[in-house]
Design a protein around this motif. Structure first.
Motif, PDB file in Angstrom:
ATOM      1  N   ALA A   4      40.793  46.947  46.186  1.00 22.73           N
ATOM      2  CA  ALA A   4      40.728  46.655  44.752  1.00 22.73           C
ATOM      3  C   ALA A   4      40.403  45.187  44.544  1.00 22.73           C
ATOM      4  O   ALA A   4      41.161  44.323  44.981  1.00 22.73           O
ATOM      5  CB  ALA A   4      42.055  47.002  44.085  1.00 22.73           C
ATOM      6  N   TYR A   5      39.269  44.917  43.932  1.00 20.35           N
ATOM      7  CA  TYR A   5      38.868  43.559  43.557  1.00 20.35           C
ATOM      8  C   TYR A   5      38.707  43.563  42.028  1.00 20.35           C
ATOM      9  O   TYR A   5      37.958  44.393  41.510  1.00 20.35           O
ATOM     10  CB  TYR A   5      37.520  43.194  44.163  1.00 20.35           C
ATOM     11  CG  TYR A   5      37.381  43.382  45.654  1.00 20.35           C
ATOM     12  CD1 TYR A   5      37.695  42.362  46.544  1.00 20.35           C
ATOM     13  CD2 TYR A   5      36.899  44.576  46.178  1.00 20.35           C
ATOM     14  CE1 TYR A   5      37.536  42.531  47.914  1.00 20.35           C
ATOM     15  CE2 TYR A   5      36.744  44.745  47.545  1.00 20.35           C
ATOM     16  CZ  TYR A   5      37.063  43.725  48.421  1.00 20.35           C
ATOM     17  OH  TYR A   5      36.912  43.888  49.776  1.00 20.35           O
ATOM     18  N   TYR A   6      39.291  42.747  41.238  1.00 18.34           N
ATOM     19  CA  TYR A   6      40.110  41.595  41.550  1.00 18.34           C
ATOM     20  C   TYR A   6      41.412  41.806  40.814  1.00 18.34           C
ATOM     21  O   TYR A   6      41.441  41.725  39.578  1.00 18.34           O
ATOM     22  CB  TYR A   6      39.394  40.322  41.127  1.00 18.34           C
ATOM     23  CG  TYR A   6      38.109  40.127  41.923  1.00 18.34           C
ATOM     24  CD1 TYR A   6      38.134  39.466  43.143  1.00 18.34           C
ATOM     25  CD2 TYR A   6      36.906  40.662  41.474  1.00 18.34           C
ATOM     26  CE1 TYR A   6      36.971  39.307  43.890  1.00 18.34           C
ATOM     27  CE2 TYR A   6      35.755  40.518  42.220  1.00 18.34           C
ATOM     28  CZ  TYR A   6      35.787  39.846  43.427  1.00 18.34           C
ATOM     29  OH  TYR A   6      34.650  39.712  44.166  1.00 18.34           O
ATOM     30  N   ILE A   7      42.477  42.122  41.589  1.00 19.10           N
ATOM     31  CA  ILE A   7      43.730  42.564  40.983  1.00 19.10           C
ATOM     32  C   ILE A   7      44.435  41.430  40.232  1.00 19.10           C
ATOM     33  O   ILE A   7      45.242  41.692  39.332  1.00 19.10           O
ATOM     34  CB  ILE A   7      44.673  43.169  42.030  1.00 19.10           C
ATOM     35  CG1 ILE A   7      45.000  42.148  43.125  1.00 19.10           C
ATOM     36  CG2 ILE A   7      44.071  44.431  42.627  1.00 19.10           C
ATOM     37  CD1 ILE A   7      46.077  42.622  44.098  1.00 19.10           C
ATOM     38  N   ASN A   8      44.157  40.182  40.607  1.00 17.52           N
ATOM     39  CA  ASN A   8      44.724  39.025  39.907  1.00 17.52           C
ATOM     40  C   ASN A   8      43.584  38.215  39.290  1.00 17.52           C
ATOM     41  O   ASN A   8      43.009  37.346  39.953  1.00 17.52           O
ATOM     42  CB  ASN A   8      45.527  38.153  40.872  1.00 17.52           C
ATOM     43  CG  ASN A   8      46.727  38.863  41.447  1.00 17.52           C
ATOM     44  OD1 ASN A   8      47.492  39.492  40.714  1.00 17.52           O
ATOM     45  ND2 ASN A   8      46.910  38.780  42.749  1.00 17.52           N
ATOM     46  N   PRO A   9      43.213  38.500  38.043  1.00 20.71           N
ATOM     47  CA  PRO A   9      42.156  37.708  37.404  1.00 20.71           C
ATOM     48  C   PRO A   9      42.480  36.214  37.487  1.00 20.71           C
ATOM     49  O   PRO A   9      43.652  35.820  37.478  1.00 20.71           O
ATOM     50  CB  PRO A   9      42.173  38.212  35.955  1.00 20.71           C
ATOM     51  CG  PRO A   9      42.697  39.620  36.059  1.00 20.71           C
ATOM     52  CD  PRO A   9      43.725  39.560  37.159  1.00 20.71           C
ATOM     53  N   VAL A  10      41.453  35.395  37.547  1.00 16.08           N
ATOM     54  CA  VAL A  10      41.658  33.971  37.814  1.00 16.08           C
ATOM     55  C   VAL A  10      42.560  33.316  36.770  1.00 16.08           C
ATOM     56  O   VAL A  10      43.385  32.463  37.096  1.00 16.08           O
ATOM     57  CB  VAL A  10      40.302  33.240  37.897  1.00 16.08           C
ATOM     58  CG1 VAL A  10      40.517  31.763  38.214  1.00 16.08           C
ATOM     59  CG2 VAL A  10      39.411  33.868  38.957  1.00 16.08           C
TER      60      VAL A  10
END
Length: 389
Positions: free
Chosen positions: A332-338
């Motif tokens: 899973a990309y991107y589970i923590n948005p920047v």
């Protein structure tokens, strides 16, 4: 001795692929041609050039500019360096703002911070997962200097709309094409409509030099600045005329890149074939939103990314866990948005990004790289269908 060592490493790599049954999310495809290119460079030299302009680098740059359909390509040592150098060359500096998506790898925003500018996050289009031109318009201010869209998963951002916005507000348009080798937009290669486009050559990408990056541009002034920036600002040896860094690409990397670039069409063709086969299997499920492409907007198929329709983060994560247990390297990309990461949350005020937040909880990617066989694609698709029942 070097020849035997390289052959041993290659043989070990192949042996390990046979031992581990997991189908990885991505994997470089390296052949004898790349090995021979490295051997030739090591034995004949040079290994590098004081101004970053060795014969292999120059050859690779000429080939890459032709591939990208632009006048100039400037090779650097990684994709993050490409982003930072491009922003600096476009005039981004302290006090400026740069609009970026939060749904991306952190390097996109990181490069802005190292240029001395402020990161401003915009939301994404839920259909393509790329930055929303409408939301970009909402966050433009008097301090905005550039827009930095990302061609996510190998699908180009809406560059025509973004180009019009950039022109309207007199902004630089720098495209993060790190995942877009082989993608096209309105019939042109990715990066064609930007002032400069930045490419990564990391080992997971559609082509690789191990590490490495490239900036492509039609702008002569940007190209001139890029060549200075990548080598300590030096126009001639020991004569620095502006602030730069050491972003040079080694000759060995360029030698690999020359070979890889020739293979890119076949790599992308195999990725597309795998993606089409996977789509035929997965379209039987109503639980998934599948990736698509059109005649004018062609995917590079860096990652085959699906969205779990009306799914929860917990359900998505459980599916990933079960796929991995069945030896399918889904991710899973991107589970923590920047914008949710500690440094960016503390230092840059962020609006609500509802589509970004939703995608981060629902999307996941499946392997379609050239090393994946038709039989493995069949296994991946049918296994996922079973889990969705």
């Amino acid at each position: 001795m070097v020849c035997e060592t390289l052959k041993y490493v290659k043989g070990l790599f192949i042996l390990l692929l046979g031992v581990f049954k997991v189908i990885p999310i991505n994997m470089p495809k390296i052949g004898e041609e790349e090995v021979q290119a490295v051997l030739e460079t090591v034995s004949k030299g040079p290994l590098t050039n004081a101004l970053g302009q060795g014969p292999k680098v120059l050859e690779f740059e000429r080939d890459y500019a032709k591939f990208a359909g632009v006048k100039h390509a400037v090779a650097v040592n990684n994709g993050t360096a490409a982003l930072n150098a491009a922003l600096l060359a476009a005039g981004v500096a302290g006090g400026d703002e740069v609009i970026v998506p939060s749904f991306t790898f952190v390097a996109t925003a990181e490069a802005v911070v190292f240029a001395g500018a402020k990161v401003v996050f915009a939301d994404i289009d839920p259909e393509t997962f790329t930055i929303s031109p409408d939301d970009v318009e909402q966050v433009i201010s008097s301090k905005t200097r550039a827009i930095l869209p990302v061609d996510l998963y190998g699908y180009c951002a809406d560059m025509k709309a973004l180009r019009e916005i950039a022109k309207k507000h007199d902004l630089a348009l720098i495209e993060d094409a790190a995942q877009a080798h082989g993608a096209t937009y309105l019939g042109k290669p990715a990066g064609f409509f930007a002032d400069a486009a930045c490419w990564s050559l990391y080992a997971s990408k559609n082509i690789t030099t191990g590490e490495g990056g490239v900036i492509t541009t039609d702008d002569d002034k940007i190209e001139e600045k890029l060549r200075l920036i990548r080598n300590h600002g030096e126009k001639t040896k020991y004569t620095s005329v502006l602030m730069g860094n050491n972003y040079r690409m080694p000759e060995i990397e360029a030698a690999i890149g020359i070979v890889q670039l020739k293979k890119l069409p076949s790599f992308v063709a195999k990725r597309r074939q795998n993606a089409q086969q996977l789509t035929k299997i997965l379209q039987k499920s109503q639980r998934l939103k599948l990736p698509t492409e059109t005649e004018l907007n062609q995917h590079s198929w860096y990652l085959y990314t699906v969205k779990l329709v009306n799914g929860t983060e917990e359900e998505r994560n459980l599916i990933l866990k079960e796929l991995k247990q069945k030896e399918i390297g889904a991710e899973a990309y991107y589970i923590n948005p920047v914008n949710t990461m500690e440094f960016y949350r503390k230092n840059f005020n962020s609006r609500k990004l509802p589509e970004t937040e939703k995608a981060a909880k629902q999307v996941f990617s499946l392997p379609v790289h050239p090393n994946v066989t038709s039989e493995q694609i069949d296994y991946i698709g049918k296994t996922l269908l079973t889990l969705l029942q």
